[in-house]
Design a protein around this motif. Sequence first.
Motif, PDB file in Angstrom:
ATOM      1  N   MET A   1       7.831  13.176 -15.108  1.00 50.60           N
ATOM      2  CA  MET A   1       7.991  13.963 -13.897  1.00 50.60           C
ATOM      3  C   MET A   1       9.264  13.489 -13.180  1.00 50.60           C
ATOM      4  O   MET A   1       9.489  12.293 -13.039  1.00 50.60           O
ATOM      5  N   ASP A   2      10.080  14.424 -12.713  1.00 49.66           N
ATOM      6  CA  ASP A   2      11.340  14.027 -12.079  1.00 49.66           C
ATOM      7  C   ASP A   2      11.125  13.623 -10.627  1.00 49.66           C
ATOM      8  O   ASP A   2      10.107  13.930 -10.011  1.00 49.66           O
ATOM      9  N   GLU A   4      12.543  14.558  -7.839  1.00 49.16           N
ATOM     10  CA  GLU A   4      12.432  15.657  -6.863  1.00 49.16           C
ATOM     11  C   GLU A   4      10.988  16.156  -6.777  1.00 49.16           C
ATOM     12  O   GLU A   4      10.464  16.405  -5.697  1.00 49.16           O
ATOM     13  N   GLN A   5      10.326  16.289  -7.914  1.00 47.27           N
ATOM     14  CA  GLN A   5       8.932  16.737  -7.940  1.00 47.27           C
ATOM     15  C   GLN A   5       8.011  15.696  -7.305  1.00 47.27           C
ATOM     16  O   GLN A   5       7.053  16.042  -6.631  1.00 47.27           O
ATOM     17  N   LEU A   6       8.301  14.410  -7.514  1.00 45.61           N
ATOM     18  CA  LEU A   6       7.503  13.356  -6.887  1.00 45.61           C
ATOM     19  C   LEU A   6       7.715  13.337  -5.370  1.00 45.61           C
ATOM     20  O   LEU A   6       6.778  13.125  -4.612  1.00 45.61           O
ATOM     21  N   PRO A   9       6.232  17.497  -3.862  1.00 43.26           N
ATOM     22  CA  PRO A   9       5.294  18.098  -4.812  1.00 43.26           C
ATOM     23  C   PRO A   9       4.932  19.551  -4.496  1.00 43.26           C
ATOM     24  O   PRO A   9       4.508  20.282  -5.388  1.00 43.26           O
ATOM     25  N   TYR A  54       3.347   6.310  -3.795  1.00 45.44           N
ATOM     26  CA  TYR A  54       3.135   7.609  -4.437  1.00 45.44           C
ATOM     27  C   TYR A  54       4.270   7.968  -5.400  1.00 45.44           C
ATOM     28  O   TYR A  54       4.128   8.882  -6.208  1.00 45.44           O
ATOM     29  N   ARG A  55       5.388   7.237  -5.312  1.00 47.46           N
ATOM     30  CA  ARG A  55       6.515   7.421  -6.230  1.00 47.46           C
ATOM     31  C   ARG A  55       7.321   6.123  -6.231  1.00 47.46           C
ATOM     32  O   ARG A  55       7.172   5.306  -5.331  1.00 47.46           O
ATOM     33  N   HIS A 167       1.109  14.269  -1.929  1.00 46.24           N
ATOM     34  CA  HIS A 167       1.535  12.949  -2.430  1.00 46.24           C
ATOM     35  C   HIS A 167       0.321  12.134  -2.865  1.00 46.24           C
ATOM     36  O   HIS A 167       0.313  11.522  -3.937  1.00 46.24           O
ATOM     37  N   ARG A 170      -1.657  13.972  -5.916  1.00 48.51           N
ATOM     38  CA  ARG A 170      -0.932  13.909  -7.196  1.00 48.51           C
ATOM     39  C   ARG A 170      -0.942  12.490  -7.766  1.00 48.51           C
ATOM     40  O   ARG A 170      -1.050  12.302  -8.972  1.00 48.51           O
ATOM     41  N   GLU A 173      -4.252  11.971  -9.329  1.00 44.00           N
ATOM     42  CA  GLU A 173      -4.313  12.694 -10.615  1.00 44.00           C
ATOM     43  C   GLU A 173      -3.553  11.951 -11.700  1.00 44.00           C
ATOM     44  O   GLU A 173      -4.072  11.777 -12.810  1.00 44.00           O
ATOM     45  N   ARG A 174      -2.338  11.511 -11.380  1.00 48.32           N
ATOM     46  CA  ARG A 174      -1.514  10.808 -12.381  1.00 48.32           C
ATOM     47  C   ARG A 174      -2.188   9.520 -12.857  1.00 48.32           C
ATOM     48  O   ARG A 174      -2.060   9.134 -14.013  1.00 48.32           O
TER      49      ARG A 174
END
Length: 178
Positions: A1-2, A4-6, A9, A54-55, A167, A170, A173-174
Amino acid sequence: MDLEQLKYPIGRFEAPASIPAEALKGYINDIRYLPSLVEIAIQTLDAPQLATPYRPDGWTITQVVHHLVDSHTNALTRFKLALTEDNPVIKPYDEAAWAELPDVANTPVNVSITLLHALHTRWVNLMDNLTDQQWTRTFVHPETKKTFELRTVAANYSWHGKHHLAHIERLKERNNWK
Protein backbone atom coordinates in the motif's frame (compact mmCIF):
# COMPACT_ATOMS: atom_id res chain seq x y z
CA MET A 1 0.00 0.00 0.00
CA ASP A 2 1.44 3.41 -0.92
CA LEU A 3 2.02 6.24 1.56
CA GLU A 4 -0.71 8.46 0.05
CA GLN A 5 -3.30 5.72 0.66
CA LEU A 6 -2.05 5.25 4.24
CA LYS A 7 -2.19 9.01 4.88
CA TYR A 8 -5.55 9.59 3.19
CA PRO A 9 -7.50 6.32 3.29
CA ILE A 10 -10.74 8.06 2.25
CA GLY A 11 -9.05 10.60 -0.01
CA ARG A 12 -8.21 14.23 0.62
CA PHE A 13 -10.92 16.69 1.63
CA GLU A 14 -12.50 18.52 -1.27
CA ALA A 15 -14.84 21.34 -0.33
CA PRO A 16 -18.18 21.00 -2.10
CA ALA A 17 -19.15 23.85 -4.42
CA SER A 18 -22.52 24.09 -2.69
CA ILE A 19 -23.97 22.44 0.38
CA PRO A 20 -27.73 21.84 0.32
CA ALA A 21 -29.67 21.32 3.56
CA GLU A 22 -29.74 17.52 3.20
CA ALA A 23 -25.96 17.34 2.80
CA LEU A 24 -25.52 19.58 5.83
CA LYS A 25 -27.73 17.26 7.90
CA GLY A 26 -25.51 14.37 6.81
CA TYR A 27 -22.37 16.22 7.92
CA ILE A 28 -23.94 16.98 11.29
CA ASN A 29 -24.87 13.32 11.70
CA ASP A 30 -21.32 12.25 10.84
CA ILE A 31 -20.11 14.54 13.62
CA ARG A 32 -22.89 13.34 15.95
CA TYR A 33 -21.96 9.65 15.64
CA LEU A 34 -18.16 9.91 15.44
CA PRO A 35 -17.49 9.50 19.18
CA SER A 36 -19.44 6.22 19.30
CA LEU A 37 -17.75 4.93 16.15
CA VAL A 38 -14.27 5.73 17.49
CA GLU A 39 -15.13 4.16 20.84
CA ILE A 40 -16.29 0.96 19.11
CA ALA A 41 -13.19 0.93 16.88
CA ILE A 42 -10.76 1.00 19.81
CA GLN A 43 -12.67 -0.84 22.53
CA THR A 44 -10.94 -4.20 22.03
CA LEU A 45 -7.42 -2.84 21.50
CA ASP A 46 -4.75 -3.41 24.12
CA ALA A 47 -1.95 -1.01 25.13
CA PRO A 48 0.59 -2.20 22.51
CA GLN A 49 -2.05 -1.94 19.78
CA LEU A 50 -3.03 1.57 20.90
CA ALA A 51 0.67 2.48 20.75
CA THR A 52 0.94 1.35 17.11
CA PRO A 53 1.30 4.04 14.43
CA TYR A 54 -1.33 3.86 11.70
CA ARG A 55 1.44 4.35 9.10
CA PRO A 56 5.25 4.70 9.05
CA ASP A 57 6.17 7.97 10.79
CA GLY A 58 2.49 8.48 11.64
CA TRP A 59 0.66 8.96 14.89
CA THR A 60 -0.26 6.09 17.17
CA ILE A 61 -3.92 5.25 17.65
CA THR A 62 -3.69 6.91 21.07
CA GLN A 63 -2.38 10.10 19.45
CA VAL A 64 -5.14 9.98 16.82
CA VAL A 65 -7.86 9.75 19.50
CA HIS A 66 -6.37 12.60 21.53
CA HIS A 67 -5.92 14.62 18.31
CA LEU A 68 -9.63 14.29 17.51
CA VAL A 69 -10.45 15.98 20.82
CA ASP A 70 -7.85 18.72 20.29
CA SER A 71 -8.93 19.38 16.72
CA HIS A 72 -12.65 19.29 17.36
CA THR A 73 -12.32 21.50 20.45
CA ASN A 74 -10.68 24.05 18.17
CA ALA A 75 -13.47 23.54 15.61
CA LEU A 76 -16.21 24.25 18.16
CA THR A 77 -14.32 27.35 19.30
CA ARG A 78 -14.01 28.51 15.70
CA PHE A 79 -17.74 27.99 15.17
CA LYS A 80 -18.50 30.11 18.22
CA LEU A 81 -16.08 32.83 17.14
CA ALA A 82 -17.69 32.96 13.69
CA LEU A 83 -21.15 33.16 15.28
CA THR A 84 -20.26 35.95 17.69
CA GLU A 85 -17.71 38.04 15.78
CA ASP A 86 -17.62 39.51 12.29
CA ASN A 87 -15.39 37.24 10.15
CA PRO A 88 -12.78 36.71 12.90
CA VAL A 89 -9.22 35.60 12.26
CA ILE A 90 -8.90 32.28 14.08
CA LYS A 91 -5.84 31.02 15.97
CA PRO A 92 -4.09 28.11 14.27
CA TYR A 93 -2.20 25.52 16.32
CA ASP A 94 0.64 23.09 15.68
CA GLU A 95 -1.17 19.73 15.57
CA ALA A 96 2.04 17.70 15.44
CA ALA A 97 3.48 19.50 18.48
CA TRP A 98 0.23 19.04 20.39
CA ALA A 99 0.34 15.28 19.65
CA GLU A 100 3.74 15.13 21.40
CA LEU A 101 2.69 16.90 24.62
CA PRO A 102 2.73 14.98 27.93
CA ASP A 103 -1.07 14.87 28.25
CA VAL A 104 -1.22 12.77 25.08
CA ALA A 105 1.43 10.35 26.32
CA ASN A 106 0.09 10.11 29.87
CA THR A 107 -3.70 10.22 29.51
CA PRO A 108 -5.65 7.03 28.83
CA VAL A 109 -7.64 7.11 25.58
CA ASN A 110 -10.89 6.54 27.45
CA VAL A 111 -10.55 10.05 28.89
CA SER A 112 -10.48 11.50 25.39
CA ILE A 113 -13.36 9.25 24.31
CA THR A 114 -15.42 10.69 27.19
CA LEU A 115 -14.37 14.22 26.18
CA LEU A 116 -15.20 13.50 22.54
CA HIS A 117 -18.73 12.39 23.48
CA ALA A 118 -19.31 15.52 25.59
CA LEU A 119 -17.72 17.86 23.06
CA HIS A 120 -19.70 16.47 20.14
CA THR A 121 -22.94 16.68 22.13
CA ARG A 122 -22.33 20.41 22.64
CA TRP A 123 -21.22 20.94 19.04
CA VAL A 124 -24.14 19.04 17.51
CA ASN A 125 -26.59 20.85 19.78
CA LEU A 126 -25.20 24.12 18.44
CA MET A 127 -25.30 23.03 14.80
CA ASP A 128 -28.81 21.54 15.09
CA ASN A 129 -30.09 24.95 16.14
CA LEU A 130 -28.37 27.27 13.66
CA THR A 131 -30.45 29.32 11.24
CA ASP A 132 -29.70 29.39 7.52
CA GLN A 133 -28.23 32.85 8.02
CA GLN A 134 -25.95 31.63 10.83
CA TRP A 135 -24.61 28.86 8.59
CA THR A 136 -23.30 31.59 6.25
CA ARG A 137 -21.11 33.09 9.00
CA THR A 138 -17.38 32.93 8.31
CA PHE A 139 -13.90 33.02 9.79
CA VAL A 140 -10.46 33.61 8.29
CA HIS A 141 -7.57 31.20 8.63
CA PRO A 142 -4.40 33.32 8.89
CA GLU A 143 -2.05 30.72 7.41
CA THR A 144 -4.01 30.23 4.18
CA LYS A 145 -5.64 33.69 4.16
CA LYS A 146 -8.86 31.89 3.17
CA THR A 147 -12.34 32.66 4.44
CA PHE A 148 -14.37 29.64 5.52
CA GLU A 149 -18.16 29.49 5.75
CA LEU A 150 -19.53 27.36 8.60
CA ARG A 151 -21.30 25.02 6.13
CA THR A 152 -17.93 24.18 4.60
CA VAL A 153 -16.35 23.82 8.04
CA ALA A 154 -19.02 21.24 8.94
CA ALA A 155 -18.23 19.35 5.72
CA ASN A 156 -14.52 19.46 6.53
CA TYR A 157 -14.98 18.08 10.05
CA SER A 158 -17.35 15.40 8.82
CA TRP A 159 -14.52 14.32 6.53
CA HIS A 160 -11.91 14.80 9.30
CA GLY A 161 -13.65 12.41 11.66
CA LYS A 162 -14.13 9.75 8.99
CA HIS A 163 -10.51 10.25 7.87
CA HIS A 164 -9.09 9.44 11.31
CA LEU A 165 -11.63 6.68 11.98
CA ALA A 166 -10.42 5.08 8.73
CA HIS A 167 -6.81 5.31 9.98
CA ILE A 168 -7.81 3.19 12.98
CA GLU A 169 -10.01 0.76 11.08
CA ARG A 170 -7.53 0.20 8.23
CA LEU A 171 -4.70 -0.46 10.71
CA LYS A 172 -6.87 -3.02 12.48
CA GLU A 173 -7.65 -4.68 9.13
CA ARG A 174 -4.01 -4.75 8.00
CA ASN A 175 -2.94 -6.30 11.31
CA ASN A 176 -5.94 -8.62 11.52
CA TRP A 177 -6.98 -7.21 14.92
CA LYS A 178 -10.53 -8.26 15.67
